[in-house]
Design a protein around this motif. Structure first.
Motif, mmCIF file in Angstrom:
data_model
loop_
_atom_site.group_PDB
_atom_site.id
_atom_site.type_symbol
_atom_site.label_atom_id
_atom_site.label_comp_id
_atom_site.label_asym_id
_atom_site.label_seq_id
_atom_site.Cartn_x
_atom_site.Cartn_y
_atom_site.Cartn_z
ATOM 1 N N VAL A 1 1.723 -12.391 -7.035
ATOM 2 C CA VAL A 1 1.108 -13.066 -5.895
ATOM 3 C C VAL A 1 0.807 -14.508 -6.299
ATOM 4 N N ASN A 2 1.329 -15.455 -5.536
ATOM 5 C CA ASN A 2 1.149 -16.868 -5.877
ATOM 6 C C ASN A 2 1.537 -17.157 -7.326
ATOM 7 N N GLY A 3 2.555 -16.460 -7.782
ATOM 8 C CA GLY A 3 3.100 -16.715 -9.114
ATOM 9 C C GLY A 3 2.365 -16.065 -10.257
ATOM 10 N N VAL A 4 1.346 -15.245 -9.971
ATOM 11 C CA VAL A 4 0.573 -14.608 -11.048
ATOM 12 C C VAL A 4 0.513 -13.096 -10.829
ATOM 13 N N PRO A 5 0.205 -12.333 -11.893
ATOM 14 C CA PRO A 5 0.087 -10.878 -11.738
ATOM 15 C C PRO A 5 -1.059 -10.521 -10.792
ATOM 16 N N ALA A 6 -0.887 -9.428 -10.052
ATOM 17 C CA ALA A 6 -1.921 -9.035 -9.099
ATOM 18 C C ALA A 6 -1.936 -7.529 -8.904
ATOM 19 N N VAL A 7 -3.139 -7.011 -8.651
ATOM 20 C CA VAL A 7 -3.309 -5.638 -8.181
ATOM 21 C C VAL A 7 -3.469 -5.707 -6.667
ATOM 22 N N VAL A 8 -2.675 -4.919 -5.960
ATOM 23 C CA VAL A 8 -2.759 -4.886 -4.502
ATOM 24 C C VAL A 8 -3.228 -3.499 -4.087
ATOM 25 N N LEU A 9 -4.337 -3.446 -3.351
ATOM 26 C CA LEU A 9 -4.881 -2.186 -2.856
ATOM 27 C C LEU A 9 -4.429 -2.007 -1.420
ATOM 28 N N VAL A 10 -3.760 -0.904 -1.157
ATOM 29 C CA VAL A 10 -3.174 -0.650 0.156
ATOM 30 C C VAL A 10 -3.667 0.683 0.693
ATOM 31 N N VAL A 11 -4.079 0.687 1.972
ATOM 32 C CA VAL A 11 -4.490 1.912 2.655
ATOM 33 C C VAL A 11 -3.663 2.047 3.919
ATOM 34 N N ASP A 12 -2.874 3.120 4.005
ATOM 35 C CA ASP A 12 -2.057 3.380 5.197
ATOM 36 C C ASP A 12 -1.212 2.169 5.597
ATOM 37 N N GLY A 13 -0.577 1.544 4.615
ATOM 38 C CA GLY A 13 0.308 0.423 4.898
ATOM 39 C C GLY A 13 -0.385 -0.906 5.124
ATOM 40 N N GLN A 14 -1.703 -0.927 5.035
ATOM 41 C CA GLN A 14 -2.450 -2.162 5.244
ATOM 42 C C GLN A 14 -3.008 -2.663 3.920
ATOM 43 N N VAL A 15 -2.757 -3.924 3.627
ATOM 44 C CA VAL A 15 -3.304 -4.539 2.415
ATOM 45 C C VAL A 15 -4.789 -4.808 2.656
ATOM 46 N N VAL A 16 -5.646 -4.219 1.822
ATOM 47 C CA VAL A 16 -7.090 -4.375 2.018
ATOM 48 C C VAL A 16 -7.750 -5.231 0.942
ATOM 49 N N VAL A 17 -7.141 -5.302 -0.238
ATOM 50 C CA VAL A 17 -7.679 -6.145 -1.310
ATOM 51 C C VAL A 17 -6.512 -6.632 -2.170
ATOM 52 N N VAL A 18 -6.584 -7.895 -2.584
ATOM 53 C CA VAL A 18 -5.630 -8.442 -3.548
ATOM 54 C C VAL A 18 -6.434 -9.055 -4.691
ATOM 55 N N VAL A 19 -6.181 -8.588 -5.909
ATOM 56 C CA VAL A 19 -6.871 -9.098 -7.088
ATOM 57 C C VAL A 19 -5.840 -9.797 -7.974
ATOM 58 N N THR A 20 -5.991 -11.099 -8.162
ATOM 59 C CA THR A 20 -5.028 -11.866 -8.959
ATOM 60 C C THR A 20 -5.623 -12.248 -10.303
ATOM 61 N N PHE A 21 -4.746 -12.404 -11.297
ATOM 62 C CA PHE A 21 -5.164 -12.713 -12.662
ATOM 63 C C PHE A 21 -4.508 -14.007 -13.129
ATOM 64 N N GLU A 22 -5.336 -14.962 -13.543
ATOM 65 C CA GLU A 22 -4.822 -16.177 -14.169
ATOM 66 C C GLU A 22 -4.730 -15.890 -15.659
ATOM 67 N N VAL A 23 -3.510 -15.844 -16.184
ATOM 68 C CA VAL A 23 -3.281 -15.453 -17.572
ATOM 69 C C VAL A 23 -2.846 -16.666 -18.388
ATOM 70 N N THR A 24 -3.563 -16.927 -19.461
ATOM 71 C CA THR A 24 -3.211 -18.014 -20.369
ATOM 72 C C THR A 24 -3.018 -17.426 -21.760
ATOM 73 N N THR A 25 -2.707 -18.290 -22.707
ATOM 74 C CA THR A 25 -2.521 -17.836 -24.081
ATOM 75 C C THR A 25 -3.822 -17.317 -24.677
ATOM 76 N N GLU A 26 -4.957 -17.578 -24.019
ATOM 77 C CA GLU A 26 -6.256 -17.095 -24.483
ATOM 78 C C GLU A 26 -6.636 -15.757 -23.860
ATOM 79 N N GLY A 27 -5.821 -15.255 -22.946
ATOM 80 C CA GLY A 27 -6.136 -14.022 -22.235
ATOM 81 C C GLY A 27 -6.309 -14.299 -20.757
ATOM 82 N N ILE A 28 -6.894 -13.355 -20.034
ATOM 83 C CA ILE A 28 -7.153 -13.548 -18.611
ATOM 84 C C ILE A 28 -8.359 -14.475 -18.470
#
Length: 311
Positions: A255-282
């Protein structure tokens, strides 16, 4: 005034670029669509024979429309009921625009779009047109009715405001899935230490629920505090199931070029959690749960294999 076939073709050819510019400027896919539609209405009533370079004309009109929106949006966001975060967009969506260079990809990340909120309207426009779309300072100066020297100064100032000093890790779909799998294994284990190890020491977490769901009033920082919050966020109980309408399936996406967890209920996206990952970690975790900002995500969602179907 009716638009002829040629004029319509000219505009439709420009539409993807206009949408991508507007999205970077506004941080909202829905607002970007509206701005492009307003640009079309002005194109529809324009004297086309007098327009020498349609691309430049359309960009100038769009930019001015976005400038007005940025000014009013800044006032609205001062009274926003939650932490304001950009609207997430899935990989492959034309709203994300060009992605050939590191700068182009970085300019559309949730973290960078959030940082851009610190910029003045002119700083944001100059930065986006120069960094993401390669416009010359002279061209930007004409669009904004400024001098070229002034544009160069504004660009340098914007770059300084946005500098983080960190090296971002770029990932493809497979890399994103691996990061999300590792994150979910830690988050769902209930072991805070496992999450802490994935985070940079000064990691932050911010969320936008638009006042619809309970959320933190301001970002939290520090690996331990963020880990504790994320462990709670990914603990599902009856109250949360009732709030989101069931038990969501969890997917790994880009999502927007970064890893993301997408929570979906009955085909509807209800939450998107994105992670900015650098060489130091998230270094940053952004949670978007405002239903008004997930409409495009739901419309463009294509179901794959969930990592977790219920928990």
């Amino acid at each position: 005034m009716l638009v002829g076939t040629h004029e319509l073709e000219v505009f439709e050819k420009a539409r993807p670029r206009l949408e991508a510019i507007a999205y970077r400027l506004l941080g909202s896919a829905s607002d970007a669509e509206d701005a492009v539609q307003d640009t079309y209405l002005r194109w529809q009533s324009a004297g086309h024979a007098e327009i020498e370079t349609p691309e430049a004309w359309l960009t100038k009109v769009l930019t001015n429309l976005c400038l007005n929106r940025l000014t009013s949006a800044r006032a609205r966001r001062e009274t926003y009921v939650d932490q304001w975060l950009p609207e997430p967009v899935f990989a492959g969506d034309r709203m994300l625009g060009p992605s050939e260079t590191v700068e182009q990809r970085e300019s559309v990340s949730i973290a960078m779009l959030t940082l851009m909120e610190r910029l003045s309207a002119n700083e944001r426009i100059v930065y986006v047109l120069r960094e993401a779309f390669g416009y010359a300072h002279g061209e930007i100066a004409e669009i904004l009715d400024l001098t070229e020297a002034n544009c160069q100064q504004i660009y340098r100032r914007a770059k300084q405001h946005l500098a983080t000093g960190r090296t971002r890790v770029e990932v493809d779909a497979a890399g994103a899935r691996k990061i999300v799998e590792e994150f979910l294994a830690a988050a769902l284990s209930g072991n805070t230490d496992s999450l802490v190890r994935l985070l940079a020491d000064d990691a932050i977490s911010a969320g936008d629920a638009g006042g619809v769901f309970p959320s933190l009033p301001r970002p939290i920082s520090g690996a331990l505090r963020v880990a504790r919050f994320l462990r709670t966020l990914f603990t599902i109980d009856d109250a949360k199931r009732a709030m989101i309408g069931g038990s969501p399936a969890l997917f790994a996406e880009v999502v927007n070029g970064v890893p993301a967890v997408v929570l979906v209920v009955d085909g509807q996206v209800v939450v998107v959690v994105t992670f900015e990952v650098t060489t130091e970690g998230i270094t940053a975790v952004h949670t978007q749960a405002n239903p008004a900002k997930l409409d495009r995500a739901t419309r463009t969602w294509t179901s794959g294999e969930p990592l977790v179907e219920s928990w």
